[in-house]
Structure formats: structure tokens, C-alpha cells
Motif scaffolding. Sequence first.
Motif, PDB file in Angstrom:
ATOM      1  N   ALA A 141      -0.417  -5.882  -7.153  1.00 19.91           N
ATOM      2  CA  ALA A 141      -1.161  -7.020  -6.596  1.00 19.91           C
ATOM      3  C   ALA A 141      -2.246  -6.500  -5.668  1.00 19.91           C
ATOM      4  CB  ALA A 141      -0.216  -7.941  -5.812  1.00 19.91           C
ATOM      5  N   ASP A 142      -3.254  -7.329  -5.491  1.00 17.42           N
ATOM      6  CA  ASP A 142      -4.348  -6.969  -4.592  1.00 17.42           C
ATOM      7  C   ASP A 142      -4.073  -7.568  -3.217  1.00 17.42           C
ATOM      8  OD1 ASP A 142      -7.997  -7.473  -4.657  1.00 17.42           O
ATOM      9  OD2 ASP A 142      -6.646  -6.686  -3.126  1.00 17.42           O
ATOM     10  N   LEU A 146      -6.200   3.559  10.806  1.00 21.04           N
ATOM     11  CA  LEU A 146      -6.955   4.724  10.314  1.00 21.04           C
ATOM     12  C   LEU A 146      -7.796   5.339  11.427  1.00 21.04           C
ATOM     13  CD1 LEU A 146      -8.038   3.072   6.967  1.00 21.04           C
ATOM     14  CD2 LEU A 146      -6.332   4.867   7.248  1.00 21.04           C
ATOM     15  N   GLY A 193       0.845  -1.189   0.000  1.00 20.54           N
ATOM     16  CA  GLY A 193       0.000   0.000   0.000  1.00 20.54           C
ATOM     17  C   GLY A 193       0.879   1.237   0.000  1.00 20.54           C
ATOM     18  N   LEU A 194       0.904   1.941  -1.131  1.00 17.18           N
ATOM     19  CA  LEU A 194       1.807   3.095  -1.223  1.00 17.18           C
ATOM     20  C   LEU A 194       1.062   4.386  -0.932  1.00 17.18           C
ATOM     21  CD1 LEU A 194       3.843   1.800  -4.253  1.00 17.18           C
ATOM     22  CD2 LEU A 194       4.565   1.906  -1.876  1.00 17.18           C
ATOM     23  N   THR A 240      -5.845  -7.980  -0.750  1.00 17.49           N
ATOM     24  CA  THR A 240      -6.916  -8.758  -0.112  1.00 17.49           C
ATOM     25  C   THR A 240      -7.068 -10.114  -0.805  1.00 17.49           C
ATOM     26  OG1 THR A 240      -8.594  -7.764  -1.532  1.00 17.49           O
ATOM     27  CG2 THR A 240      -8.174  -6.691   0.584  1.00 17.49           C
ATOM     28  N   LEU A 257      -2.272   0.525   3.760  1.00 18.17           N
ATOM     29  CA  LEU A 257      -3.378   0.719   2.825  1.00 18.17           C
ATOM     30  C   LEU A 257      -4.210   1.907   3.268  1.00 18.17           C
ATOM     31  CD1 LEU A 257      -4.238  -3.070   2.602  1.00 18.17           C
ATOM     32  CD2 LEU A 257      -3.233  -1.712   0.774  1.00 18.17           C
ATOM     33  N   GLY A 258      -5.094   2.333   2.395  1.00 22.19           N
ATOM     34  CA  GLY A 258      -5.800   3.597   2.674  1.00 22.19           C
ATOM     35  C   GLY A 258      -7.187   3.532   3.277  1.00 22.19           C
ATOM     36  N   GLU A 259      -8.095   4.215   2.646  1.00 28.18           N
ATOM     37  CA  GLU A 259      -9.378   4.614   3.227  1.00 28.18           C
ATOM     38  C   GLU A 259     -10.240   3.611   3.967  1.00 28.18           C
ATOM     39  OE1 GLU A 259      -8.277   8.047   3.037  1.00 28.18           O
ATOM     40  OE2 GLU A 259     -10.196   7.522   3.946  1.00 28.18           O
TER      41      GLU A 259
HETATM   42  N1  LIG Z   1      -6.563  -4.058  -1.982  1.00 28.48           N
HETATM   43  C1  LIG Z   1      -5.463  -3.316  -2.217  1.00 28.48           C
HETATM   44  N2  LIG Z   1      -4.333  -3.924  -2.656  1.00 28.48           N
HETATM   45  C2  LIG Z   1      -3.208  -3.207  -2.883  1.00 28.48           C
HETATM   46  N3  LIG Z   1      -3.105  -1.877  -2.715  1.00 28.48           N
HETATM   47  C3  LIG Z   1      -4.217  -1.229  -2.285  1.00 28.48           C
HETATM   48  C4  LIG Z   1      -5.438  -1.901  -2.022  1.00 28.48           C
HETATM   49  N4  LIG Z   1      -6.341  -0.972  -1.572  1.00 28.48           N
HETATM   50  C5  LIG Z   1      -5.713   0.214  -1.568  1.00 28.48           C
HETATM   51  N5  LIG Z   1      -4.432   0.073  -1.998  1.00 28.48           N
HETATM   52  C6  LIG Z   1      -3.421   1.113  -2.123  1.00 28.48           C
HETATM   53  O1  LIG Z   1      -3.150   1.627  -0.827  1.00 28.48           O
HETATM   54  C7  LIG Z   1      -2.753   2.994  -0.937  1.00 28.48           C
HETATM   55  C8  LIG Z   1      -3.544   3.804   0.063  1.00 28.48           C
HETATM   56  O2  LIG Z   1      -3.210   5.142  -0.070  1.00 28.48           O
HETATM   57  P1  LIG Z   1      -4.182   6.336   0.316  1.00 28.48           P
HETATM   58  O3  LIG Z   1      -3.496   7.568  -0.192  1.00 28.48           O
HETATM   59  O4  LIG Z   1      -5.578   6.040  -0.033  1.00 28.48           O
HETATM   60  O5  LIG Z   1      -4.038   6.304   1.901  1.00 28.48           O
HETATM   61  P2  LIG Z   1      -4.319   7.383   3.022  1.00 28.48           P
HETATM   62  O6  LIG Z   1      -5.045   6.682   4.117  1.00 28.48           O
HETATM   63  O7  LIG Z   1      -4.914   8.608   2.416  1.00 28.48           O
HETATM   64  O8  LIG Z   1      -2.887   7.664   3.584  1.00 28.48           O
HETATM   65  P3  LIG Z   1      -1.916   8.952   3.551  1.00 28.48           P
HETATM   66  O9  LIG Z   1      -2.587  10.042   4.345  1.00 28.48           O
HETATM   67  O10 LIG Z   1      -0.639   8.433   4.184  1.00 28.48           O
HETATM   68  O11 LIG Z   1      -1.724   9.296   2.087  1.00 28.48           O
HETATM   69  C9  LIG Z   1      -2.997   3.400  -2.380  1.00 28.48           C
HETATM   70  O12 LIG Z   1      -1.771   3.502  -3.047  1.00 28.48           O
HETATM   71  C10 LIG Z   1      -3.872   2.301  -2.953  1.00 28.48           C
HETATM   72  O13 LIG Z   1      -3.647   2.086  -4.338  1.00 28.48           O
END
Ligand SMILES: Nc1ncnc2c1ncn2[C@@H]1O[C@H](COP(=O)(O)OP(=O)(O)OP(=O)(O)O)[C@@H](O)[C@H]1O
Lengths: 219, 219
Positions: free
Chosen positions: A50-51, A100, A8-9, A53, A73-75
Motif C-alpha cells: 500500500a502507499d 531522517l 515502511g520496511l 501517502t 519510511l525512507g529518503e
Molecule cells: N509512499 C510509500 N508507501 C509505502 N512504503 C513506502 C513509501 N515510500 C517509501 N516506502 C518504503 O519505505 C522503505 C524505506 O526504506 P529505505 O531503505 O529507503 O530507508 P532508509 O532511510 O535508507 O532507512 P535504513 O537506513 O533504515 O535502511 C522502503 O521499503 C520503501 O519501499
Amino acid sequence: MAQIAIIGLSSFGYFLAQRLSELGSEVLAVDNNRERIDKIKNFVAKAVIADATDRKALERLELEEMDTVVISLGEDIESSILAAFYLKELGVKKVVAKALSEDHARILELIGVDQIAFPERDSGYRLAISLNQPEIVEYIPLGKGVSLVEMNPLKEMIGKTIRELDFRKKYHCQIVAIRLKKEGEKVILPEPDFVIDNDNILVMMGRNEDLENLQKHTR
Amino acid sequence: MAQIAIIGLSSFGYFLAQRLSELGSEVLAVDNNRERIDKIKNFVAKAVIADATDRKALERLELEEMDTVVISLGEDIESSILAAFYLKELGVKKVVAKALSEDHARILELIGVDQIAFPERDSGYRLAISLNQPEIVEYIPLGKGVSLVEMNPLKEMIGKTIRELDFRKKYHCQIVAIRLKKEGEKVILPEPDFVIDNDNILVMMGRNEDLENLQKHTR
Ligand SMILES: Nc1ncnc2c1ncn2[C@@H]1O[C@H](COP(=O)(O)OP(=O)(O)OP(=O)(O)O)[C@@H](O)[C@H]1O
Ligand SMILES: Nc1ncnc2c1ncn2[C@@H]1O[C@H](COP(=O)(O)OP(=O)(O)OP(=O)(O)O)[C@@H](O)[C@H]1O
């Protein structure tokens, strides 16, 4: 060298992956978003789309070979909970997961995550201490009730040496360094005969209650 | 008591506002989202629904009376740049702004923001150090090239007293505390005759280059 996988980047994950590579770690970056993988692939040892999950996809990555896997991972909390669950099932030694929310953090701990990262909460709490008490230049909790505090000297300290002040006995805190305001806040490790003056910022360490008592003196 | 305004109840802003109130600061929370204001209004002195990019709305809040105003708006850099610009124009003494990227941080500094908060980058960098070198239990940069490091003792240190090790002269670092692993990592401020053993985690402070040299010894 350390072998670390980052899943998760997000902003946090991205900075972590980049910094680890700079420090000499071997980094595997995983994300399901092609753009983010393209952005980082020249900075890390390996980058895979890759996913997180998808249990089979995680299995193929042989993450149990890693020293640590970081989930950033994010949201939605669901993806990181699932990913954390699969990683522990697959035998990954150490899993760090970005939370989160506080409920999310507790759930992650219950499913076996070894360490929680919570940038927004940790930075928010740290900034709160220094804004609340401006004589505290910096405040860094070190865990288990001990913190590092940077503060201006009390009036009664000016003109005395560290030895004279008998800091540890009198205030139950330790002066660990001094910053010299006139020299751009340069840090020095003072000898016991160092004389405290107005220009200094004291870098001190002690138990939270003792540091609080010390600050009550400054008001 | 400190008077602080928080503009934008992102996760960071929310934790900051809550913690400041707990510490006794007088907090004004501002957000243009009713739900977020409803969620926080019982925890802070005052909560107002307003648009941070509306100069008149900011003016009405009399923010120049505040000790500090923190901008913690979300997804787009434009709103926080505008808000920061207006706040400095309105004469707010100290403006802290949360950055969303490194370019954003630089722009905010150029327009006069006094302090940047960058939770994701700071936490990412900090975690990178401890993951890269597992013998480092914790790493905390204190700014200006000095850091605090927690690490396991080198073999040559076991069985010697702190005085014998002559830490400051030999390693150019200072042992500021010791954690006792067997006692739940309880922290003690050691006397010079404290004998180092395997069960200890050394909490040390020094310039980054000196701490790095010390760690090179551990490999
Ligand atoms: N199922 C998944 N598999 C792989 N990568 C995922 C999956 N779901 C989300 N991601 C990746 O996880 C990353 C989440 O980053 P996001 O910017 O949404 O996080 P954030 O909570 O806003 O964090 P920040 O405030 O640090 O930026 C994204 O790069 C997204 O593509
Ligand atoms: N013009 C504006 N005026 C007032 N509040 C605003 C304005 N624009 C955005 N906000 C508020 O700022 C907050 C930003 O939070 P958001 O969750 O989007 O941030 P974020 O970057 O994801 O940070 P975090 O990762 O800390 O949650 C929201 O509460 C939103 O309502």
C-alpha cells in the motif's frame, strides 16, 4: 498481545517488524514495494502492499485498532510527514516515526507524532561518549539527565568493599552491577561486602553531572 | 584528548563527528564528497576529501596515529570492507565499522574490525521490546544477557519499602533508581526505606531471564 503496524520496511522497520513478531506481537507490515513485502510476509501476521501517502489506503487498513503504528519510511521527509498527519487524523493512538534529520524530527513532533526514533543520531551520540573517554566502556543516557556508565574503578576504590566506599553518599552515583573481565565480562549484582578489584568494570548510574565529576577523578 | 578519524559522513558518521568534537575529541573527517566535507569542516579539527578505497590516500592520512578510526560509509558493503581491510593492514589500533546488514557485520568481524555499529538493528530491537510490552517503559540491553528495564510496579509492590520487598533475593533483579511520574519523570536513587507507590517507574537491572519472569507477573 500487542498489535503493531509498521509502515515502511527500511532496515530499521524490517528489524523492528521481525523482532516484534519473535516477541509475540501481532505485526502488520505495510510497504509499497512488492519485493520487501515478499521478503517479510512469512515472518509477520499480515503484510500488505500500500502507499502510505494515500489516505484512503490507510483508512482501509483500520490502523486505529492498533496499539502503535510505526512509520519507518525512507529518503524523503514528505511521505512520512503526510503519513503521520493522516494517522493522527484517523485516530491512531500512538504513532512512532523515524526521523531522517533533526528538522524532520521537530516537524513530526509538531504534527502530533508521539515518539521519535532516530537510530543514526542516537547511536552516533552514544558511540561518541565511549570513544571520547576510553575509560568509559559504555554510556547509556536514560533521559532527564541520568545515565548509566560502565567504567574501570578509580585507584582509590581498589581493595575496598562497596559498603566501605559509601558510593551513594561520596560519589552521588550507585553501583548497580559489576562485570568480571576475567569471566568474559559476566555481570553480577554485587552484595555490599563485595571487594572491588582491578578486574572489575563498575556499572554505575547517576545524574550526568555526578558521573562527569566521577570521571574527572580518573584523569 | 582522544584522536578519532571518521571515514564517511553518513548521517551516523556526521552526528558522531560533531558530538565527538563537542566533547573535546580531536576529529579528522574524511569523505569523497566535497559538499559533506564543506558542511562539517567548521565543526571538526580537520576535514579531508579522499577516497576510502584508495590505499595510498589512507596511508597519507597516517591513521595509525589515531586512537580509533570509524568507518561509516554508505550504500555498498564493498567500500567499507576494503577500507576496513586496509586500515587493519596499516596498523590502525581500533577500527569501528558501521554495518549495513547482518552478513556485512559478520564479514567485517572476520577481517578484523574491532567493533560493529549497527544503528538500525540496535534501535529496531530496542523499540521492539518496549512496544511489545507497554508496561516496559524502556529496555536497554547491556550485553552478555543483562539488561536495564524501566517498568511500572507490580500490584504486590505498592506500599512496601525496597528493603521489605527484598528485591535482589525475591526477584533476582536490582532496583537501581526510581522515576517520579508526577515530577516529570525525575530520577532519584532510592534509600532502602523508600516506599513504592503508583506514581513510580522502577528502573531495574538484572539478567534477561529474571527480568522476563518479573514481567510475566505483570500480566
Ligand atoms: N509512499 C510509500 N508507501 C509505502 N512504503 C513506502 C513509501 N515510500 C517509501 N516506502 C518504503 O519505505 C522503505 C524505506 O526504506 P529505505 O531503505 O529507503 O530507508 P532508509 O532511510 O535508507 O532507512 P535504513 O537506513 O533504515 O535502511 C522502503 O521499503 C520503501 O519501499
Ligand atoms: N569511497 C568512498 N570514500 C570516501 N567517502 C565515501 C566513499 N563512498 C561513500 N562515501 C561517503 O560515505 C557517506 C555515506 O553516507 P550515506 O548517506 O550514503 O550512508 P547511509 O548508509 O545512507 O547512512 P545513514 O542512514 O546514516 O545516512 C557519504 O557521505 C559518501 O560521500
